[in-house]
Each structure stands twice: as structure tokens, then as C-alpha cells.
Scaffold this active site. Structure first.
Site, PDB file in Angstrom:
ATOM      1  N   SER A 157       6.006  -4.989  -4.720  1.00  5.83           N
ATOM      2  CA  SER A 157       6.707  -3.895  -4.048  1.00  5.83           C
ATOM      3  C   SER A 157       7.604  -4.510  -2.981  1.00  5.83           C
ATOM      4  O   SER A 157       7.349  -5.632  -2.525  1.00  5.83           O
ATOM      5  CB  SER A 157       5.679  -2.978  -3.367  1.00  5.83           C
ATOM      6  OG  SER A 157       6.299  -2.184  -2.369  1.00  5.83           O
ATOM      7  N   TYR A 170      -1.992  -0.870   1.665  1.00  7.51           N
ATOM      8  CA  TYR A 170      -1.047  -1.069   0.561  1.00  7.51           C
ATOM      9  C   TYR A 170      -0.148  -2.283   0.830  1.00  7.51           C
ATOM     10  O   TYR A 170       0.003  -3.164  -0.020  1.00  7.51           O
ATOM     11  CB  TYR A 170      -0.209   0.201   0.383  1.00  7.51           C
ATOM     12  CG  TYR A 170       0.751   0.146  -0.779  1.00  7.51           C
ATOM     13  CD1 TYR A 170       0.333   0.469  -2.068  1.00  7.51           C
ATOM     14  CD2 TYR A 170       2.083  -0.228  -0.597  1.00  7.51           C
ATOM     15  CE1 TYR A 170       1.220   0.425  -3.141  1.00  7.51           C
ATOM     16  CE2 TYR A 170       2.970  -0.276  -1.667  1.00  7.51           C
ATOM     17  CZ  TYR A 170       2.533   0.054  -2.934  1.00  7.51           C
ATOM     18  OH  TYR A 170       3.406  -0.004  -3.999  1.00  7.51           O
TER      19      TYR A 170
HETATM   20  C1  BGC Z   1       5.640   2.586  -2.821  1.00  7.54           C
HETATM   21  C2  BGC Z   1       6.461   3.867  -2.779  1.00  7.54           C
HETATM   22  C3  BGC Z   1       7.644   3.715  -1.850  1.00  7.54           C
HETATM   23  C4  BGC Z   1       8.420   2.442  -2.136  1.00  7.54           C
HETATM   24  C5  BGC Z   1       9.517   2.177  -1.113  1.00  7.54           C
HETATM   25  C6  BGC Z   1       6.570   1.454  -3.183  1.00  7.54           C
HETATM   26  O1  BGC Z   1       5.863   0.256  -3.319  1.00  7.54           O
HETATM   27  O2  BGC Z   1       4.582   2.715  -3.755  1.00  7.54           O
HETATM   28  O3  BGC Z   1       5.630   4.937  -2.343  1.00  7.54           O
HETATM   29  O4  BGC Z   1       8.498   4.826  -1.999  1.00  7.54           O
HETATM   30  O5  BGC Z   1       7.553   1.334  -2.170  1.00  7.54           O
HETATM   31  O6  BGC Z   1       9.083   2.332   0.199  1.00  7.54           O
END
Ligand code: BGC
Length: 272
Positions: A157, A170
Site C-alpha cells: 500500500s 494497518y
Molecule cells: C487503504 C485504503 C486507502 C488507500 C489510500 C489503502 O492501502 O486500504 O483504505 O484509501 O490506501 O490511502
């Protein structure tokens, strides 16, 4: 509908969390390149079965099956790899994609929610990568199929580098993926394993409904995306298909950001 191509013909790919969102699009894109596909899911089997059926119908030379497995459970991961190898013979590409959010301000975050996110997003990726590498080594090179012994594509991410208030579990799980991926590359590249990550930005899926469901939230989101559009799962699917193929053979130990420029910190355009 994407035109079937054959860059991954003769190869087998496991995609975890492939019954919706980014995983679904990746499974489809990989399937359209001629690979055999394992559509992994943890719940909602009917979605996974339908995706597998759809891939088998539209692929020129590949097949697809759905396999249930909770990626945070070691025995279930072992069983998923065994089923895949029994069915398709081997695994050439592994895309640990399953991931989730359990958001809370840090001072209110329970240990349970911290652990749950780390278990699925990080430990799940470790377990899948480990089993994939074991299988790559067992099987050995097949130069007629691919120039690499095997390929691992971690789904990361933008939050592997962008801190995220209210989402510390996360962000920590994704930050750790960088070191997992780079260490795997350092350790197994000499055996011709390629290990990379894809770091999606804001992609329109169920995980971030709040960020795009109203015009107001979408306007806010656009301030974070220089390219001024929200991503779609297919943006990640096409990147994964290419990254799994020999066209990207010399790419190893790196993260490809697919984010419309989100990691270019647009907040600084008129500030700082
Ligand atoms: C998250 C999303 C978020 C995106 C940008 C992703 O890794 O799961 O919820 O919109 O990152 O912030």
C-alpha cells in the site's frame, strides 16, 4: 472484457483474498494471460466460485479453481498449497493480497484488533511467501516456462511509506512488508526468485467506501491524488500481470507504486 494474452501460459498463480476488489481484478488479469489461477477466499465462497468459473471460461489456455483458506492460519496455508500442487502440479507465481483494516485511534486500539491486522496482512504474507519459495525450490527451473524460478508479488500500500493516523496497525503491517519483500529478494534472488511489491493508492473497493461514496469525500480524496482520479482494481490487475511476466524479469526487490502520484505529497503543492 480484456483480450486473452499468453504471457503466463503454463504457469500457476495463487492470489489470496481474490473473491473481491483488488484480488479479484488481479486474478482476472493473471487468468487472461493464460495462467492457471487459484482464487483464494476466506468467506463468501459463491463469489470465489463465480470468479474462478469466469476465468476458466474466458482464458485461452488456463484454468481456475477456488480454494478456501484463512491466510493467518499456518495449517490452512499449507493445505491450500498442497491442494494447488495436487491439482495444477506446481506454483509459479504467488500474490499474497489478502488484507484488511481495523481502524481506531491508537489510544483506543485493542490488542485484538492490532493482532488481527498484523496476522492477516503481515503473517499471512510471510506464510504464503514461505510456502511459495519451498515449492519453487522443490520444482526447480523450467526455462521453457519462465526465466525465473518463481515470482512473489506482495500486495502492499502507499501506507508502506505514508504514515496514517488512526490506522497504525494497518500502516505498521504494510511498512513491514517492505523489509519482508526486500529480505526475500536478497536471500533468494541468487536462486532466480523475483520478489516485489505493488503499492496501490486509493483504489475504489469495499475497503475504502467512505473515501468515495459521497461527492464531498471524493473531492477531499482528490486533494491527495495529483492525477485527479480514484484508482480502479484493473489498474492493479494490469500491473500484476506484467510484473509476473518475463517482460519485467530484471525487476527485483522493489515496490511499484500504482497511486496516481499520491506518494508525491500533493499537500505541498502550494505549501511548505
Ligand atoms: C487503504 C485504503 C486507502 C488507500 C489510500 C489503502 O492501502 O486500504 O483504505 O484509501 O490506501 O490511502
Amino acid at each position: 472484457m480484456q483480450k486473452p494474452n499468453e504471457r503466463l501460459a503454463g504457469q500457476t498463480c495463487i492470489i489470496t483474498g481474490a473473491n473481491s476488489g483488488i484480488g479479484e481484478a488481479v486474478a482476472h488479469a493473471i487468468g487472461m494471460e493464460g495462467a492457471n489461477v487459484v482464487v483464494n477466499y476466506r468467506s463468501r465462497p459463491e463469489e470465489a466460485e463465480e470468479i474462478a468459473h469466469n476465468i476458466s471460461q474466458h482464458s485461452k489456455c488456463g484454468d481456475a479453481i477456488a480454494i478456501r483458506c484463512d491466510v493467518s492460519n499456518e495449517n490452512e496455508v499449507l493445505a491450500m498449497f498442497k491442494k494447488t500442487i495436487d491439482h495444477f502440479g506446481t506454483v509459479d507465481i504467488c500474490i499474497p493480497n489478502a488484507g484488511l483494516q481495523k481502524d481506531a485511534p491508537l489510544h483506543e486500539m485493542s490488542l485484538k484488533d492490532w493482532q488481527y491486522v498484523i496476522d492477516v496482512n503481515l503473517t499471512g504474507q510471510f506464510l504464503c511467501a514461505r510456502e511459495a519459495i519451498r515449492e519453487f525450490i522443490r520444482r526447480g527451473m523450467r526455462p521453457e516456462i519462465s526465466k525465473s524460478l518463481g515470482k512473489i508479488i506482495h500486495m502492499s500500500s502507499v501506507h508502506e511509506i505514508i504514515p496514517w493516523a488512526g490506522h497504525a496497525n494497518y500502516a505498521a503491517s504494510k511498512g513491514a512488508i517492505v523489509m519482508l519483500m526486500e529480505s526475500i529478494c536478497q536471500e533468494y534472488a541468487p536462486m532466480k526468485v523475483r520478489c516485489n511489491s505493488i503499492a496501490p493508492g486509493a483504489i475504489k473497493t469495499k475497503i475504502n467506501t467512505e473515501a468515495w461514496e459521497s461527492q464531498e469525500s471524493l473531492n477531499k480524496l482528490m486533494k491527495l491524488i495529483p492525477y485527479k482520479r480514484i484508482g480502479v482494481p484493473e489498474d492493479i490487475g494490469s500491473t500484476a500481470a506484467w510484473l509476473a511476466s518475463d517482460e519485467s524479469e530484471y525487476i527485483n526487490g522493489t515496490t511499484i507504486f500504482v497511486d496516481g502520484g499520491m506518494t508525491c505529497y500533493p499537500g505541498f503543492t502550494q505549501n511548505g
